[in-house]
Design an enzyme around this catalytic site. Structure first.
Site, mmCIF file in Angstrom:
data_model
loop_
_atom_site.group_PDB
_atom_site.id
_atom_site.type_symbol
_atom_site.label_atom_id
_atom_site.label_comp_id
_atom_site.label_asym_id
_atom_site.label_seq_id
_atom_site.Cartn_x
_atom_site.Cartn_y
_atom_site.Cartn_z
ATOM 1 N N LYS A 185 0.858 -1.191 0.000
ATOM 2 C CA LYS A 185 0.000 0.000 0.000
ATOM 3 C C LYS A 185 0.888 1.232 0.000
ATOM 4 O O LYS A 185 1.613 1.490 0.956
ATOM 5 C CB LYS A 185 -0.901 0.040 1.238
ATOM 6 C CG LYS A 185 -1.979 1.119 1.086
ATOM 7 C CD LYS A 185 -2.565 1.595 2.386
ATOM 8 C CE LYS A 185 -1.682 2.548 3.134
ATOM 9 N NZ LYS A 185 -1.415 3.816 2.416
ATOM 10 N N GLU A 263 11.370 1.375 9.432
ATOM 11 C CA GLU A 263 12.264 2.499 9.128
ATOM 12 C C GLU A 263 11.459 3.752 9.455
ATOM 13 O O GLU A 263 10.591 4.157 8.698
ATOM 14 C CB GLU A 263 12.680 2.420 7.655
ATOM 15 C CG GLU A 263 13.986 3.117 7.395
ATOM 16 C CD GLU A 263 13.763 4.564 7.026
ATOM 17 O OE1 GLU A 263 13.779 5.410 7.961
ATOM 18 O OE2 GLU A 263 13.573 4.856 5.842
ATOM 19 N N CYS A 297 13.874 11.452 5.877
ATOM 20 C CA CYS A 297 14.051 11.073 7.279
ATOM 21 C C CYS A 297 15.521 11.140 7.688
ATOM 22 O O CYS A 297 15.832 11.003 8.868
ATOM 23 C CB CYS A 297 13.457 9.707 7.552
ATOM 24 S SG CYS A 297 13.943 8.517 6.328
ATOM 25 N N GLU A 395 10.862 16.217 14.445
ATOM 26 C CA GLU A 395 11.415 16.386 13.106
ATOM 27 C C GLU A 395 10.557 17.426 12.362
ATOM 28 O O GLU A 395 9.348 17.250 12.210
ATOM 29 C CB GLU A 395 11.300 15.023 12.410
ATOM 30 C CG GLU A 395 12.281 14.765 11.344
ATOM 31 C CD GLU A 395 12.137 13.332 10.795
ATOM 32 O OE1 GLU A 395 11.163 12.630 11.108
ATOM 33 O OE2 GLU A 395 13.031 12.943 10.035
HETATM 34 P P1 ADP Z 1 3.504 10.691 7.284
HETATM 35 O O1 ADP Z 1 3.141 11.363 8.566
HETATM 36 O O2 ADP Z 1 4.813 11.086 6.759
HETATM 37 O O3 ADP Z 1 2.422 10.717 6.252
HETATM 38 P P2 ADP Z 1 2.764 8.094 8.143
HETATM 39 O O4 ADP Z 1 3.502 7.206 9.069
HETATM 40 O O5 ADP Z 1 1.518 8.705 8.642
HETATM 41 O O6 ADP Z 1 3.774 9.175 7.648
HETATM 42 O O7 ADP Z 1 2.406 7.314 6.799
HETATM 43 C C1 ADP Z 1 3.247 6.369 6.197
HETATM 44 C C2 ADP Z 1 2.401 5.278 5.576
HETATM 45 O O8 ADP Z 1 1.614 4.659 6.595
HETATM 46 C C3 ADP Z 1 1.388 5.770 4.535
HETATM 47 O O9 ADP Z 1 1.287 4.784 3.519
HETATM 48 C C4 ADP Z 1 0.099 5.865 5.329
HETATM 49 O O10 ADP Z 1 -1.077 5.723 4.548
HETATM 50 C C5 ADP Z 1 0.243 4.662 6.234
HETATM 51 N N1 ADP Z 1 -0.570 4.768 7.454
HETATM 52 C C6 ADP Z 1 -0.831 5.867 8.191
HETATM 53 N N2 ADP Z 1 -1.594 5.562 9.246
HETATM 54 C C7 ADP Z 1 -1.834 4.216 9.173
HETATM 55 C C8 ADP Z 1 -2.557 3.281 9.983
HETATM 56 N N3 ADP Z 1 -3.184 3.645 11.087
HETATM 57 N N4 ADP Z 1 -2.562 1.989 9.595
HETATM 58 C C9 ADP Z 1 -1.907 1.592 8.490
HETATM 59 N N5 ADP Z 1 -1.214 2.407 7.701
HETATM 60 C C10 ADP Z 1 -1.170 3.711 8.025
#
Ligand code: ADP
Length: 493
Positions: A185, A263, A297, A395
């Site tokens: 995804k 990561e 990052c 960050e």
């Molecule tokens: P950022 O804050 O940089 O967007 P995230 O950690 O929120 O970083 O997002 C990184 C990835 O994790 C994206 O593909 C996002 O859709 C996914 N993501 C965010 N929240 C969830 C969740 N609760 N469960 C599964 N995937 C998630």
């Protein structure tokens, strides 16, 4: 969407659908969500808003494809990966355009990301044939003991928006090399590049079901991915993203005890000692801090400069930063593009306002550039930063350089390590003993010494502490996708 397709040499690369079991398909519900151009806020495409049922279909396909893929000879898997690499390179200009369009980075950086992401595919194509085990020296008569590396199984790859091509390539390539199959995804902000990459994988001959991808809005990400977390057939999660979401995934997948690679976020220190080559330090900082507009990052988040050279360093740096060209990716001269979305801009504004309110001085920048577009922030240097400010703890993920002053090496090390994170750290010094000492004492998975550009497919990329675990790239990168099987054969006189 038509406009977008006509901007590509190969419009067919743009396929705004899920890819499951070798078929391009809508979400079962038929729902979609919009992808925006961060430079203008305009909608550029609509892609499937997947739900658990779509994620489940992807797992079904990956699970069915696993035995056949695992049984291929390593060199057969390598040949397909190599074709995929060739296809990525051949379509590099279109991929760079897509990256820049949905993510906002300047086109030159988009091209750089294509080369960088492709290098992982080439690397792991080569490594596929080198997944050695051990023959254990005989311990008991009549027994032979061996340790074999086997693919872990179906891998779920969840990726962020800042490198729409490289992050997914460096998960899928080692997974496929090891004999695993994948459900993926991509980030909701940047799914189009990932879908194009899959199109090329399909053309390169990756068999149906070996890689499957579903897209989902932020709202539906948790339920869709949740299906993978609970499914015992998914044996591994490889995640790149925020520490908060990484911890959530680790917690929520505990019920099926999966192998995890995380990561996560960083809070990289960049230390300039008074024995450094100042010009080289400024150049290294410019390269590492302003890559992708400060949205990586491993970007330095806190810059520590020793008192004796602080003012001179600040002076040289702010002149260089003030000259950076901020513009949309379509402008070939752009050096800093838009931030990814309003949420990102809000965080940068919050950090800068908090720092200024607590006594920091803006030597250049310090404000939004609303005349350029909705998501732009001026490249900024803040002098007199302190540990009380938000940008010390969190960050910033934007084009903001806070300068902290320090007196002794011990003070610098203490401050640099005073964070729960430990991904990258950098320092500049010309003293060989100090280089050895500081390299050892920095709590980070990656250390740049007199160097700001540390990423390479041949090197192990990953963090310590709350920046996560697991390594991507290098000969160690395959360990995350394999398990060790010990075979003890008896009855051998
Ligand atoms: P950022 O804050 O940089 O967007 P995230 O950690 O929120 O970083 O997002 C990184 C990835 O994790 C994206 O593909 C996002 O859709 C996914 N993501 C965010 N929240 C969830 C969740 N609760 N469960 C599964 N995937 C998630």
């Amino acid at each position: 969407m038509k406009d977008l397709q006509s901007s590509l040499d190969r419009p067919a690369l743009l396929s705004p659908l899920n890819f499951i079991d070798g078929e391009w398909q809508s979400a079962l519900s038929g729902e979609t969500f919009a992808v925006h151009n961060p430079a203008t806020g305009e909608v550029i495409a609509n892609v499937p808003d997947s739900q658990p049922v779509d994620a489940r279909a992807a797992t079904d396909a990956a699970s069915r494809a696993f035995p056949g893929w695992r049984e291929k000879l390593p060199k057969e898997r390598a040949a397909i990966l190599r074709k995929w690499y060739d296809a990525i390179v051949a379509n590099g200009e279109d991929l760079a355009r897509l990256i820049s369009l949905e993510q906002g980075k300047p086109l030159a950086e988009g091209r750089g990301e294509v080369a960088y992401g492709a290098s992982y595919v080439a690397w792991f194509a080569e490594e596929a044939s080198r997944i050695y085990g051990d023959i254990i020296p005989q311990q008991q008569r009549g027994k032979r003991m061996t340790a074999l590396k086997e693919p872990v199984g179906v891998v779920a790859a969840i990726t962020p928006w800042n490198f729409p091509l490289a992050m997914i390539a460096r998960k899928i390539a080692p997974a496929l090399a090891a004999g695993c199959t994948v459900v993926a995804k991509p980030a909701e902000d940047t799914p189009l590049t990932a879908l194009a990459l899959l199109k090329l994988a399909q053309e390169a001959g990756v068999p149906a079901g070996v890689i499957n991808i579903v897209t989902a809005s932020r709202e539906h990400a948790a339920p869709a991915v949740g299906d993978w977390l609970a499914d015992e057939r998914v044996r591994k999660i490889s995640f790149t993203g925020s520490t908060a979401v990484g911890k959530y995934l680790a917690r929520e997948s505990a019920g099926t005890l999966k192998k995890l690679s995380m990561e996560l976020g960083g809070n990289a220190p960049f230390i300039v000692f008074d024995d450094a080559d100042i010009e080289a330090a400024v150049a290294g900082l410019m390269a590492s801090k302003f890559r992708n507009g400060g949205q990586t990052c491993v970007c330095p988040n806190r810059v520590y400069v020793q008192s004796a050279i602080y003012d001179r360093f600040a002076d040289v740096l702010s002149t260089r930063v003030a000259a950076l060209k901020v513009a949309p990716a379509t402008d070939e001269a752009a050096q800093i593009g838009p931030m990814i979305n309003a949420r990102a801009i809000d965080k940068i504004v919050r950090h800068v306002e908090d720092a200024l309110a607590q006594g920091a001085r803006a030597l250049t920048g310090g404000k939004r550039l609303t005349d350029v577009g909705p998501n732009y922030f001026a490249p900024t240097v803040l002098a007199d930063a302190t540990a009380d400010m938000l940008l010390f703890r969190e960050e910033t993920f934007g084009p903001v350089v806070p300068l902290f002053r320090f007196d002794t090496e011990a003070d610098a090390l203490k401050a640099a390590n005073e964070t729960p994170f430990g991904l990258a750290a950098y320092f500049y010094s010309q003293d060989v003993r100090r280089i050895d000492r500081v390299s050892r004492l920095l709590e980070a998975g990656i250390v740049g010494v007199n160097e700001g550009a540390i990423s390479s497919e041949a090197a192990p990329f990953g963090g310590v502490k709350e920046s996560g675990y697991g390594r991507e790239g290098s000969r160690y990168g395959l360990d995350d996708y394999t398990t060790l099987k010990y075979v003890c054969q008896g009855g051998l006189a």
